[in-house]
Design an enzyme around this catalytic site. Structure first.
Site, PDB file in Angstrom:
ATOM      1  N   LYS A 127       6.309  -2.057  -6.846  1.00  0.00           N
ATOM      2  CA  LYS A 127       6.445  -0.991  -5.839  1.00  0.00           C
ATOM      3  C   LYS A 127       7.905  -0.740  -5.472  1.00  0.00           C
ATOM      4  O   LYS A 127       8.279   0.392  -5.186  1.00  0.00           O
ATOM      5  CB  LYS A 127       5.619  -1.310  -4.590  1.00  0.00           C
ATOM      6  CG  LYS A 127       4.128  -1.230  -4.881  1.00  0.00           C
ATOM      7  CD  LYS A 127       3.295  -0.953  -3.648  1.00  0.00           C
ATOM      8  CE  LYS A 127       1.878  -0.595  -4.097  1.00  0.00           C
ATOM      9  NZ  LYS A 127       0.918  -0.446  -3.045  1.00  0.00           N
ATOM     10  N   LYS A 138      -3.929   5.214  -6.022  1.00  0.00           N
ATOM     11  CA  LYS A 138      -3.842   6.325  -5.067  1.00  0.00           C
ATOM     12  C   LYS A 138      -2.564   7.128  -5.260  1.00  0.00           C
ATOM     13  O   LYS A 138      -2.521   8.312  -5.000  1.00  0.00           O
ATOM     14  CB  LYS A 138      -3.795   5.773  -3.641  1.00  0.00           C
ATOM     15  CG  LYS A 138      -5.041   5.084  -3.196  1.00  0.00           C
ATOM     16  CD  LYS A 138      -4.784   4.560  -1.779  1.00  0.00           C
ATOM     17  CE  LYS A 138      -5.896   3.693  -1.293  1.00  0.00           C
ATOM     18  NZ  LYS A 138      -5.405   2.461  -0.694  1.00  0.00           N
ATOM     19  N   LYS A 147      -3.344   0.884 -13.990  1.00  0.00           N
ATOM     20  CA  LYS A 147      -4.391   0.811 -12.969  1.00  0.00           C
ATOM     21  C   LYS A 147      -4.644   2.188 -12.330  1.00  0.00           C
ATOM     22  O   LYS A 147      -3.692   2.922 -12.071  1.00  0.00           O
ATOM     23  CB  LYS A 147      -3.906  -0.174 -11.889  1.00  0.00           C
ATOM     24  CG  LYS A 147      -4.903  -0.498 -10.821  1.00  0.00           C
ATOM     25  CD  LYS A 147      -4.322  -1.542  -9.866  1.00  0.00           C
ATOM     26  CE  LYS A 147      -3.490  -0.916  -8.760  1.00  0.00           C
ATOM     27  NZ  LYS A 147      -4.060  -0.948  -7.427  1.00  0.00           N
TER      28      LYS A 147
HETATM   29  N1  AQP Z   1      -7.859   0.395  -9.877  1.00  0.00           N
HETATM   30  C1  AQP Z   1      -8.515  -0.499  -9.141  1.00  0.00           C
HETATM   31  N2  AQP Z   1      -9.561  -1.191  -9.653  1.00  0.00           N
HETATM   32  C2  AQP Z   1     -10.247  -2.097  -8.892  1.00  0.00           C
HETATM   33  N3  AQP Z   1      -9.928  -2.372  -7.609  1.00  0.00           N
HETATM   34  C3  AQP Z   1      -8.890  -1.705  -7.061  1.00  0.00           C
HETATM   35  N4  AQP Z   1      -8.329  -1.732  -5.832  1.00  0.00           N
HETATM   36  C4  AQP Z   1      -7.293  -0.853  -5.790  1.00  0.00           C
HETATM   37  N5  AQP Z   1      -7.160  -0.241  -6.967  1.00  0.00           N
HETATM   38  C5  AQP Z   1      -8.129  -0.740  -7.784  1.00  0.00           C
HETATM   39  C6  AQP Z   1      -8.815  -2.578  -4.756  1.00  0.00           C
HETATM   40  O1  AQP Z   1      -9.116  -1.760  -3.636  1.00  0.00           O
HETATM   41  C7  AQP Z   1      -8.868  -2.512  -2.442  1.00  0.00           C
HETATM   42  C8  AQP Z   1      -8.043  -1.675  -1.509  1.00  0.00           C
HETATM   43  O2  AQP Z   1      -6.797  -1.392  -2.130  1.00  0.00           O
HETATM   44  P1  AQP Z   1      -5.592  -0.915  -1.233  1.00  0.00           P
HETATM   45  O3  AQP Z   1      -5.753   0.488  -0.890  1.00  0.00           O
HETATM   46  O4  AQP Z   1      -5.458  -1.792  -0.064  1.00  0.00           O
HETATM   47  O5  AQP Z   1      -4.345  -1.222  -2.077  1.00  0.00           O
HETATM   48  P2  AQP Z   1      -3.786  -0.769  -3.445  1.00  0.00           P
HETATM   49  O6  AQP Z   1      -4.108  -1.819  -4.442  1.00  0.00           O
HETATM   50  O7  AQP Z   1      -2.358  -0.566  -3.162  1.00  0.00           O
HETATM   51  O8  AQP Z   1      -4.455   0.613  -3.864  1.00  0.00           O
HETATM   52  P3  AQP Z   1      -3.836   1.584  -4.913  1.00  0.00           P
HETATM   53  O9  AQP Z   1      -4.857   2.604  -5.140  1.00  0.00           O
HETATM   54  O10 AQP Z   1      -3.346   0.875  -6.113  1.00  0.00           O
HETATM   55  O11 AQP Z   1      -2.629   2.223  -4.119  1.00  0.00           O
HETATM   56  P4  AQP Z   1      -1.140   2.439  -4.601  1.00  0.00           P
HETATM   57  O12 AQP Z   1      -1.169   3.636  -5.448  1.00  0.00           O
HETATM   58  O13 AQP Z   1      -0.402   2.650  -3.314  1.00  0.00           O
HETATM   59  O14 AQP Z   1      -0.693   1.206  -5.327  1.00  0.00           O
HETATM   60  C9  AQP Z   1      -8.182  -3.818  -2.855  1.00  0.00           C
HETATM   61  O15 AQP Z   1      -9.143  -4.853  -2.835  1.00  0.00           O
HETATM   62  C10 AQP Z   1      -7.728  -3.536  -4.265  1.00  0.00           C
HETATM   63  O16 AQP Z   1      -7.705  -4.709  -5.044  1.00  0.00           O
END
Ligand code: AQP
Length: 345
Positions: free
Chosen positions: A115, A210, A207
């Site tokens: 990040k 968001k 992955k």
């Molecule tokens: N691609 C994924 N596959 C399975 N599980 C996922 N999680 C996130 N992406 C995937 C799980 O969702 C929960 C909440 O995630 P979060 O919003 O707290 O954090 P994150 O991992 O930062 O989500 P993103 O979508 O990947 O956001 P960005 O784009 O900001 O990096 C967690 O249990 C996570 O494991």
């Protein structure tokens, strides 16, 4: 090691675009665990501000994640749904853990490296200390089980290290305060099933996320049937038909991802999906995946829209959940203060 009452905790960041990865990797597990455990589910708004947020969008996103929890089937009366910033003990315990965790431990965290990217010097201190806050989120309730996607495994290991070091560093005081041979449990990650890491629909090696600039990389929980159909039809694949055995998916990340999504949505194994679709062309498989995705996600998206149209109800759920979470957190935080030797009112 002392024995602890089983308690589930997990969180989701209110950073917009809740997607199929969040749903299959985390929220479906949250829902299932309600039948066997007491559960606390948190909209982690303090984590969201580790990167810049527009205040109005943040408010809307906090309500949207809350709506998603409820629409997916989490019961806010029998369990707890709340937002992190309404329970100040999370931030308070995070400070204690900043003094427990070692710099070397945080330096190894891959999410910070990804990040922060090349502009590390310009990343917030909060982004760096994020895993200590995450440990505090879990341990301020002395929670024992944490359902998460695979990307959070390393942070969970750090939470266990922090709990262990706190228990060791203060073992005498923990014992003399009547907490036996350990105050914090070592929380167990629950990372199971065929979709613990849902990948981008545009690139099977990345992955689903968001923050991906391409909306075609993910299926959002609020996408309508047309958007879901378009995204699945445009999803990257290869020219071969689907294999009949799971090992045939190994060198094919995009095929593996779509089969994993189908398996998770229909609650069967990848082997079961291949037993049905082995030898089929992607056009056939994608049509079935569109129907399944629309059938599963359509009602959730519709219910989310209905719920976010009633912000007073959402806010009342968060206020009630925060009140109940706060009672539990305060009790544990007071014990931590006693263990540390602080004087309190
Ligand atoms: N691609 C994924 N596959 C399975 N599980 C996922 N999680 C996130 N992406 C995937 C799980 O969702 C929960 C909440 O995630 P979060 O919003 O707290 O954090 P994150 O991992 O930062 O989500 P993103 O979508 O990947 O956001 P960005 O784009 O900001 O990096 C967690 O249990 C996570 O494991």
């Amino acid at each position: 090691m002392a024995s602890f009452k089983e308690l589930v905790f997990s969180g989701v960041q209110p950073t917009g675009n809740l997607h199929l990865g969040n749903y299959l990797g985390a929220i479906t597990k949250f829902v299932a665990l309600q039948n066997s455990h007491d559960c606390i589910y948190c909209v982690v708004d303090l984590h969201a501000i580790t990167v810049p947020q527009d205040p109005a969008a943040l408010t809307a996103n906090i309500r949207e994640v809350t709506a998603a929890f409820i629409a997916c089937g989490i019961d806010p009366k029998n369990h707890i749904i709340f937002n992190q910033s309404q329970v100040p003990e999370h931030a308070e315990l995070a400070w204690v853990f900043n003094c427990t965790a070692r710099l070397g431990w945080l330096n190894r965290m891959t999410q910070f490296k990804e990040k922060a990217g090349k502009d590390r010097e310009n990343a917030s201190v909060g982004l760096y200390a994020y895993p200590a806050l995450m440990a505090a989120d879990i341990l301020v309730y002395r929670a024992t089980h944490v359902p998460v996607g695979e990307d959070q495994k390393q942070h969970l290991e750090l939470a266990r290290d922090i709990a262990q070091k706190f228990n060791n560093d203060f073992s005498t005081s923990i014992e003399s305060n009547g907490f036996g041979d350990g105050f914090f449990p070592l929380p167990e990650p629950l990372i199971q099933g065929p979709a613990t890491r849902v990948m981008s629909l545009r690139d099977g090696t990345k992955k689903m996320s968001k923050s991906d600039p391409s909306d075609y990389s993910r299926i959002n929980l609020t996408d309508d049937a047309d958007a879901i159909a378009q995204k699945v039809r445009k999803a990257k694949t290869d020219p071969e038909p689907l294999p009949s055995e799971e090992k045939g998916l190994e060198p094919r990340p995009e095929a593996d991802n779509l089969v994993g999504i189908y398996a998770a949505l229909s609650d069967v194994s990848k082997a079961d999906v291949l037993a049905e679709f082995g030898g089929a062309q992607f056009s056939t498989f994608k049509s079935a995946l569109v129907d399944l995705s629309v059938a599963k996600l359509g009602p959730i998206g519709a219910e989310m829209k209905r719920l976010v149209a009633d912000p007073a109800y959402i806010d009342s759920v968060l206020a009630d959940g925060s009140e109940r979470a706060g009672v539990l957190a305060r009790k544990n935080m007071n014990a931590v203060k006693d263990i540390l030797g602080f004087i309190r009112r």
